[in-house]
Design a protein around this motif. Structure first.
Motif, PDB file in Angstrom:
ATOM      1  N   UNK A   1      -9.307 -13.526  -2.689  1.00  0.00           N
ATOM      2  CA  UNK A   1      -7.999 -13.181  -3.266  1.00  0.00           C
ATOM      3  C   UNK A   1      -7.749 -11.674  -3.177  1.00  0.00           C
ATOM      4  N   UNK A   2      -8.754 -10.868  -3.489  1.00  0.00           N
ATOM      5  CA  UNK A   2      -8.597  -9.414  -3.407  1.00  0.00           C
ATOM      6  C   UNK A   2      -8.295  -8.975  -1.972  1.00  0.00           C
ATOM      7  N   UNK A   3      -9.002  -9.569  -1.020  1.00  0.00           N
ATOM      8  CA  UNK A   3      -8.781  -9.211   0.382  1.00  0.00           C
ATOM      9  C   UNK A   3      -7.378  -9.605   0.834  1.00  0.00           C
ATOM     10  N   UNK A   4      -6.944 -10.800   0.449  1.00  0.00           N
ATOM     11  CA  UNK A   4      -5.597 -11.233   0.823  1.00  0.00           C
ATOM     12  C   UNK A   4      -4.538 -10.342   0.194  1.00  0.00           C
ATOM     13  N   UNK A   5      -4.717  -9.993  -1.063  1.00  0.00           N
ATOM     14  CA  UNK A   5      -3.740  -9.138  -1.749  1.00  0.00           C
ATOM     15  C   UNK A   5      -3.649  -7.771  -1.086  1.00  0.00           C
ATOM     16  N   UNK A   6      -4.808  -7.210  -0.730  1.00  0.00           N
ATOM     17  CA  UNK A   6      -4.819  -5.910  -0.050  1.00  0.00           C
ATOM     18  C   UNK A   6      -4.145  -6.000   1.311  1.00  0.00           C
ATOM     19  N   UNK A   7      -4.442  -7.069   2.052  1.00  0.00           N
ATOM     20  CA  UNK A   7      -3.830  -7.260   3.374  1.00  0.00           C
ATOM     21  C   UNK A   7      -2.314  -7.367   3.249  1.00  0.00           C
ATOM     22  N   UNK A   8      -1.845  -8.170   2.293  1.00  0.00           N
ATOM     23  CA  UNK A   8      -0.399  -8.379   2.130  1.00  0.00           C
ATOM     24  C   UNK A   8       0.292  -7.064   1.774  1.00  0.00           C
ATOM     25  N   UNK A   9      -0.320  -6.279   0.896  1.00  0.00           N
ATOM     26  CA  UNK A   9       0.277  -4.997   0.504  1.00  0.00           C
ATOM     27  C   UNK A   9       0.363  -4.047   1.701  1.00  0.00           C
ATOM     28  N   UNK A  10      -0.697  -3.985   2.512  1.00  0.00           N
ATOM     29  CA  UNK A  10      -0.719  -3.087   3.677  1.00  0.00           C
ATOM     30  C   UNK A  10       0.324  -3.503   4.703  1.00  0.00           C
ATOM     31  N   UNK A  11       0.371  -4.792   5.009  1.00  0.00           N
ATOM     32  CA  UNK A  11       1.325  -5.280   6.011  1.00  0.00           C
ATOM     33  C   UNK A  11       2.757  -5.105   5.516  1.00  0.00           C
ATOM     34  N   UNK A  12       3.001  -5.306   4.232  1.00  0.00           N
ATOM     35  CA  UNK A  12       4.351  -5.133   3.681  1.00  0.00           C
ATOM     36  C   UNK A  12       4.813  -3.694   3.818  1.00  0.00           C
ATOM     37  N   UNK A  13       3.901  -2.736   3.540  1.00  0.00           N
ATOM     38  CA  UNK A  13       4.269  -1.326   3.700  1.00  0.00           C
ATOM     39  C   UNK A  13       4.567  -0.994   5.163  1.00  0.00           C
ATOM     40  N   UNK A  14       3.732  -1.468   6.055  1.00  0.00           N
ATOM     41  CA  UNK A  14       3.947  -1.204   7.483  1.00  0.00           C
ATOM     42  C   UNK A  14       5.260  -1.823   7.957  1.00  0.00           C
ATOM     43  N   UNK A  15       5.540  -3.023   7.482  1.00  0.00           N
ATOM     44  CA  UNK A  15       6.801  -3.675   7.862  1.00  0.00           C
ATOM     45  C   UNK A  15       7.992  -2.852   7.410  1.00  0.00           C
ATOM     46  N   UNK A  16       7.931  -2.321   6.207  1.00  0.00           N
ATOM     47  CA  UNK A  16       9.050  -1.534   5.684  1.00  0.00           C
ATOM     48  C   UNK A  16       9.250  -0.249   6.496  1.00  0.00           C
ATOM     49  N   UNK A  17       8.141   0.404   6.850  1.00  0.00           N
ATOM     50  CA  UNK A  17       8.256   1.644   7.645  1.00  0.00           C
ATOM     51  C   UNK A  17       8.882   1.368   9.004  1.00  0.00           C
ATOM     52  N   UNK A  18       8.404   0.321   9.669  1.00  0.00           N
ATOM     53  CA  UNK A  18       8.947  -0.025  11.001  1.00  0.00           C
ATOM     54  C   UNK A  18      10.407  -0.411  10.881  1.00  0.00           C
ATOM     55  N   UNK A  19      10.730  -1.193   9.847  1.00  0.00           N
ATOM     56  CA  UNK A  19      12.116  -1.630   9.657  1.00  0.00           C
ATOM     57  C   UNK A  19      13.033  -0.433   9.431  1.00  0.00           C
ATOM     58  N   UNK A  20      12.617   0.491   8.554  1.00  0.00           N
ATOM     59  CA  UNK A  20      13.458   1.660   8.266  1.00  0.00           C
ATOM     60  C   UNK A  20      13.655   2.512   9.513  1.00  0.00           C
ATOM     61  N   UNK A  21      12.576   2.731  10.251  1.00  0.00           N
ATOM     62  CA  UNK A  21      12.670   3.558  11.459  1.00  0.00           C
ATOM     63  C   UNK A  21      13.578   2.904  12.492  1.00  0.00           C
TER      64      UNK A  21
END
Length: 591
Positions: free
Chosen positions: A111-131
């Motif tokens: 669960x901890x690994x999945x939560x960390x992965x989801x948070x990282x991917x969500x941040x990366x998605x937002x950066x790419x989307x904004x750019x």
């Protein structure tokens, strides 16, 4: 990822999609789906870890508490092989806790690994989307500015052309009282300026377009594609880890309960090792030292009072050798008869023959008698007690032929009809073959496990209407043959009186109260019936059985008081119809 699968993403049609104007929205949507899926997966893992942790913790706690109770109440409980084996079996729950503890920890880490992965991917998605959105917005603004410059340029050119082609003899006036030549010269200057602005903005928009197509869009598409694959592969790895831990839990639990090593007994072997006769023998042997005559049960001997004895003649008694002999024989016979009765009660005597002259039972140890059968484990009863299903109270049937407080025969009939007969026209209205229904009823009454025969002859690829109608008639016969109506004699009239009211709110509340007061067997069986009838009514377009039609059939069945009064039949039908209408309010939802 397999090589052939990886090559699919390099196909021309896929590359066209990735380079299209819609690629950003398509990939962002797909990545959002992966993130949402990962969040649901993480929620499941977290909840599963909490449930299993609570399960194993409570299991161990309860096992320890039970063993402590055994020691505390040792004098009140049996002290034999059953108690010893039971304690050994309960101890297995403590071992299962040790098996489950690593499983729970592994799920927590996942669960901890999945939560960390989801948070990282969500941040990366937002950066790419904004750019990407910023670049596309810049391009859109440039294109809009170029289009405005174009409109201005074309408008000025049209004005200049109109001025040049106008009649020179006509006087033209302007706000500044300029001549035609002056106006034409001013317009030419404006056209040249607009032309330069138009060229510049058109060039700028093309440049931004090329940058988006050649640099930004491919880079962003690649980043999003890689993020999607990274997220999906990581979830796949976590799912594989979950499957591995799940298998380990089940296998280790199985090995704990049934060890592979021959020197460790399984839970089944522990239960089979119990010897009830030997336990009773050991108990009686231990009780032998506490056996003592009860003085209150010793009869009082008759002794003549001394004052009266003086008046009796004192004479020498005659010698009678037979009396004592007979007396001893009678005592021995009585003792042996009593021993024989005890042997019969313990199952050690010969029940097929009448009692002959009993032999003296010299020991409480059954093994000391040559004619004592081998005592190993519980004895199987040779006679089978008949346990009919039809014509027996539901509360009695569910004790040996029921599940979830519903008789097996009812559950099996409903399951068969819902699987094969929901679209059968006139289901429950048509009567089945009496001989077939009676044969099935008699078979179930002889052995309740024969309920498994219900629907066993139905071929799912070629369903015969007669087979379904036979099952429907059987379940109606079951309810009709109950010694007491399903809604009970106690509340029968209350149900009828309730539906006579014109207040729907009162009817719903009163029916809820009456149903709640039913015995468990009647309550849960009624719940199963009403939900089943609702499922049948959902297919009324094909089976032509509306809720009202079903209520007309089933009202007299579950409110069976042998009354054929038309008004009574109407109210009985209304009871069923109202129960179907408010089923989800008065019962727990059907799963």
């Amino acid at each position: 990822m397999p090589e052939d699968s990886a090559a699919l993403l390099d196909q021309n049609n896929i590359q066209e999609i990735l380079n299209s104007d819609s690629s950003l929205d398509i990939l962002l949507t797909r990545l959002k789906q992966s993130i949402t899926t990962g969040e649901e997966f993480a929620k499941y893992i977290k909840k599963k870890a909490q449930i299993e942790d609570e399960h194993f913790t409570q299991l161990k706690k309860f096992a320890m508490q039970t063993k402590a109770n055994f020691k505390t109440h040792q004098g009140k409980l049996k002290n034999d092989s059953f108690s010893n084996k039971l304690e050994a079996i309960i101890s297995l729950d403590e071992k299962l806790h040790d098996v489950g503890n690593p499983y729970v920890k592994a799920l927590t880490v996942m669960y901890d690994e999945l939560s960390s992965l989801i948070a990282t991917v969500s941040r990366s998605r937002k950066l790419i989307k904004d750019e990407a959105k910023k670049k596309e917005k810049d391009l859109g603004d440039a294109c809009l500015a170029a289009d405005k410059a174009k409109q201005k340029y074309y408008h000025l050119c049209d004005d200049l052309e109109k001025l040049k082609t106008s009649d020179p003899n006509k006087k033209s006036f302007s706000l500044k009282n300029k001549s035609v030549e002056q106006q034409e010269d001013d317009l030419s200057k404006k056209v040249d300026s607009a032309d330069q602005d138009y060229k510049m903005k058109s060039t700028a928009s093309k440049k931004l377009r090329d940058e988006v197509l050649v640099i930004h869009r491919p880079n962003n598409s690649k980043k999003l594609k890689n993020l999607i694959l990274e997220m999906d592969i990581a979830m796949n790895v976590q799912l594989q880890k979950y499957a591995t831990w799940e298998e380990n839990l089940i296998m280790n639990s199985g090995v704990t309960i049934s060890p592979i090593q021959s020197n460790k007994p399984s839970i089944k072997a522990l239960a089979n090792a119990i010897d009830n006769e030997k336990d009773l023998y050991d108990y009686l042997v231990r009780s032998e030292r506490s056996v003592a005559p009860n003085k209150t049960l010793i009869p009082v001997e008759y002794v003549l009072h001394p004052s009266l004895a003086k008046n009796q003649r004192i004479s020498k008694p005659f010698l009678n050798t037979s009396a004592p002999k007979n007396n001893h024989t009678n005592v021995a016979a009585a003792f042996n008869s009593k021993s024989h009765i005890i042997m019969l009660a313990l199952g050690l005597g010969d029940s097929g023959t009448e009692a002959k002259s009993p032999s003296f039972y010299s020991s409480l140890d059954p093994a000391s008698q040559s004619n004592t059968p081998e005592l190993k484990g519980p004895k199987v009863l040779k006679t089978q007690i008949s346990q009919p299903t039809f014509g027996v109270s539901i509360e009695d049937v569910i004790q040996y032929a029921g599940q979830d407080n519903v008789p097996y025969v009812v559950k099996k009939c409903f399951e068969t009809i819902e699987r094969y007969g929901l679209d059968l026209e006139g289901i429950y209205r048509t009567s089945g073959n009496k001989a077939a229904v009676q044969q099935l009823k008699d078979s179930i009454d002889q052995n309740f496990t024969n309920y498994l025969l219900i629907g066993s002859n139905i071929d799912g690829t070629n369903v015969h209407d007669a087979d379904i109608v036979c099952v429907a008639s059987l379940v109606k016969l079951y309810f009709a043959s109950l010694p007491e109506p399903l809604l009970t004699n106690e509340y029968h009239q209350s149900f009828i009186e309730t539906v006579k009211s014109l207040d729907e709110t009162f009817i719903a509340k009163k029916l809820h109260h009456l149903v709640f007061n039913l015995p468990d067997g009647a309550y849960f069986t009624l719940r199963a019936l009403i939900f089943h009838l609702n499922r049948v009514a959902e297919h009324q377009s094909s089976n032509r059985m509306t809720a009202k039609s079903l209520a007309i059939i089933w009202g007299p069945v579950i409110l069976n008081d042998n009354s054929m009064n038309p008004q009574d039949l109407s109210y009985k039908s209304k009871v069923v119809e109202e129960l179907m209408l408010i089923a989800n309010e008065i019962f727990d939802p059907d799963e």
